[in-house]
Scaffold this motif. Structure first.
Motif, short mmCIF file in Angstrom:
data_model
loop_
_atom_site.label_atom_id
_atom_site.label_comp_id
_atom_site.label_asym_id
_atom_site.label_seq_id
_atom_site.Cartn_x
_atom_site.Cartn_y
_atom_site.Cartn_z
N TYR A 3 0.84 -1.19 0.00
CA TYR A 3 0.00 0.00 0.00
C TYR A 3 0.87 1.25 0.00
CZ TYR A 3 -4.07 -2.83 1.32
OH TYR A 3 -5.09 -3.73 1.34
N THR A 5 1.91 4.84 1.30
CA THR A 5 1.82 5.56 2.56
C THR A 5 2.36 6.98 2.35
OG1 THR A 5 3.98 4.74 3.26
CG2 THR A 5 2.05 3.49 3.98
N THR A 7 4.27 10.53 4.20
CA THR A 7 5.14 10.96 5.28
C THR A 7 5.08 12.48 5.41
OG1 THR A 7 7.04 11.10 3.77
CG2 THR A 7 6.73 9.02 4.98
N ALA A 21 0.63 7.42 8.97
CA ALA A 21 1.51 6.30 8.63
C ALA A 21 0.74 5.02 8.31
CB ALA A 21 2.48 6.03 9.78
N PRO A 23 -1.63 2.90 5.93
CA PRO A 23 -2.09 2.93 4.54
C PRO A 23 -3.58 3.25 4.44
CG PRO A 23 -0.64 1.06 4.90
CD PRO A 23 -0.90 1.66 6.25
N TYR A 24 -3.94 4.06 3.45
CA TYR A 24 -5.31 4.56 3.38
C TYR A 24 -6.36 3.45 3.30
CZ TYR A 24 -9.19 7.67 2.24
OH TYR A 24 -10.38 8.35 2.25
N HIS A 375 -6.71 10.20 7.32
CA HIS A 375 -5.54 10.19 8.21
C HIS A 375 -5.89 10.56 9.64
CE1 HIS A 375 -3.73 9.87 4.34
NE2 HIS A 375 -3.95 11.14 4.03
#
Length: 388
Positions: A3, A5, A7, A21, A23-24, A375
């Motif tokens: 996936y 990610t 930062t 951090a 994964p969506y 997020h």
């Protein structure tokens, strides 16, 4: 396949995107499970399927509203950015992954200009200083940008030069407003506003409707997902001739409902009188003023009083995070609309309220989660109920 990610150099200090951090797709799965845990059992009991969460194709740059506090730094500097999680220590930030790209640059320009002009930032411990916060709203479907400067004092010395320098540094800003907050409080905005440049408000569009947004107006931060949210609400209200838009704010959902259906008559109820005045202007601007009536009243009190004389096919309710009240929900049941559409930013309080509506003769027919804030742990949901 792994996936993707994201930062961010200040993620650990800022804490605003606590799931950055993660994964969506996993974020979406967690939010789906959260809604299933709170609403799944009652949905199943009512024979209703819980739909898959509506996420974003690219969960970045979705916030069209951004804000910063200000504080004293070393050697006369004016600091801006985010408060570190759980503190009032400012973490400097030049760019934010989830904000409109214009926003943080404009906020930084305010700090730099205040520093040059020796406008002192607010000291919350001593209650002195001038500049407390800045808030910027960027248009989603328009190029309008509204900048609000929150000050402790009414008289902003050197305001003309401040505005001149900000306009030179940020030519995309179309309005600058001073908001006065002289209270010892953590709330960002105060009650008084003075327009320093431009019309003192901005406009944006949702689902083809145009809305005026002022410095203190409530307007969703993620317009792209707001359109998803509102579309679900309008589907729940489809075919209704009489619609109650409770906790209506500046009238966004009700006006979209009136614009979508030429037969719909909408009554909006909102306790903030300034928002009601804005809702009336929005209805006029969208050509639906003859079919929209907005009332300045507490939703619960209105439901117990004047609302008892009304008749509605659908009640759309979008209460604050604390949810609705038992008295309001009892009033809804007494009105006996064929459908209720409950839009919520807090599924915990929504689940509590839905139980009361079910006890009073309604059943869930649709549950649709929406990810408004990628997020983060927050999730919204739109639930449609029908009278048994």
């Amino acid at each position: 396949m792994g996936y993707k990610t994201y930062t961010c150099p200040i993620a650990r200090d800022c804490g605003g995107c606590e799931w950055l951090a993660v994964p969506y797709p996993i974020q979406l799965r967690r939010k789906q499970e959260q809604v299933e845990g709170l609403l799944g059992e009652m949905a199943a009991a009512d024979g209703c399927e819980l739909e898959p969460i509506r996420g974003m194709d690219e969960p970045l740059r979705y916030r069209h509203k951004a804000a910063t506090p200000f504080a004293h730094g070393a050697r006369g500097r004016v600091l801006c950015g985010f408060y570190a999680a759980g503190t009032h220590r400012i973490v400097p930030c030049r760019d934010c992954l989830v904000e409109d790209p214009r926003a943080r640059r404009i906020l930084g320009a305010v700090a730099q200009t205040a520093e040059r002009l020796h406008i002192p930032p607010y000291d919350e411990d001593r209650g002195v200083g001038v500049l407390r916060h800045a808030v910027v709203r960027c248009g989603y479907a328009t190029d309008d940008v509204l900048l609000t400067l929150v000050t402790r004092v009414d008289e902003l010395r050197g305001a003309e030069r401040l505005v001149s320098e900000l306009r030179a540094a940020c030519p995309e800003v179309t309005s600058i407003v001073q908001n006065v907050n002289d209270r010892r409080t953590n709330a960002i905005l105060g009650r008084r506003c003075h327009t320093l440049y431009g019309p003192g408000h901005m406009h944006d569009r949702l689902l083809g409707c145009t809305f005026e947004i002022g410095p203190t107006s409530f307007y969703q931060t993620n317009p792209a997902q707001t359109e998803v949210l509102y579309r679900l609400a309008l589907e729940g209200a489809a075919g209704a001739r009489r619609v109650l838009d409770a906790y209506c704010g500046t009238g966004t959902i009700g006006i979209c409902a009136a614009a979508e259906s030429p037969d719909a008559q909408v009554v909006g109820v909102e306790q903030v009188s300034g928002a009601v005045a804005c809702a009336r202007r929005n209805a006029e601007a969208n050509g639906v003023a003859q079919r929209c009536r907005f009332v300045a009243a507490d939703a619960t009190a209105w439901m117990a009083g004047a609302g008892r004389e009304e008749r509605f096919d659908v009640v759309i309710m979008d209460p604050p995070r604390a949810g609705s009240t038992p008295e309001f929900l009892a009033g809804v049941a007494a009105l006996a609309p064929g459908r209720v559409v409950y839009v919520s930013c807090n599924v915990i309080t929504q689940a509590r309220d839905l139980e009361l509506l079910r006890e009073r003769g309604y059943r869930l027919t649709r549950v649709a989660p929406v990810d408004m804030f990628p997020h983060t742990k927050h999730v919204e949901s739109v639930v449609t109920l029908e009278r048994r």
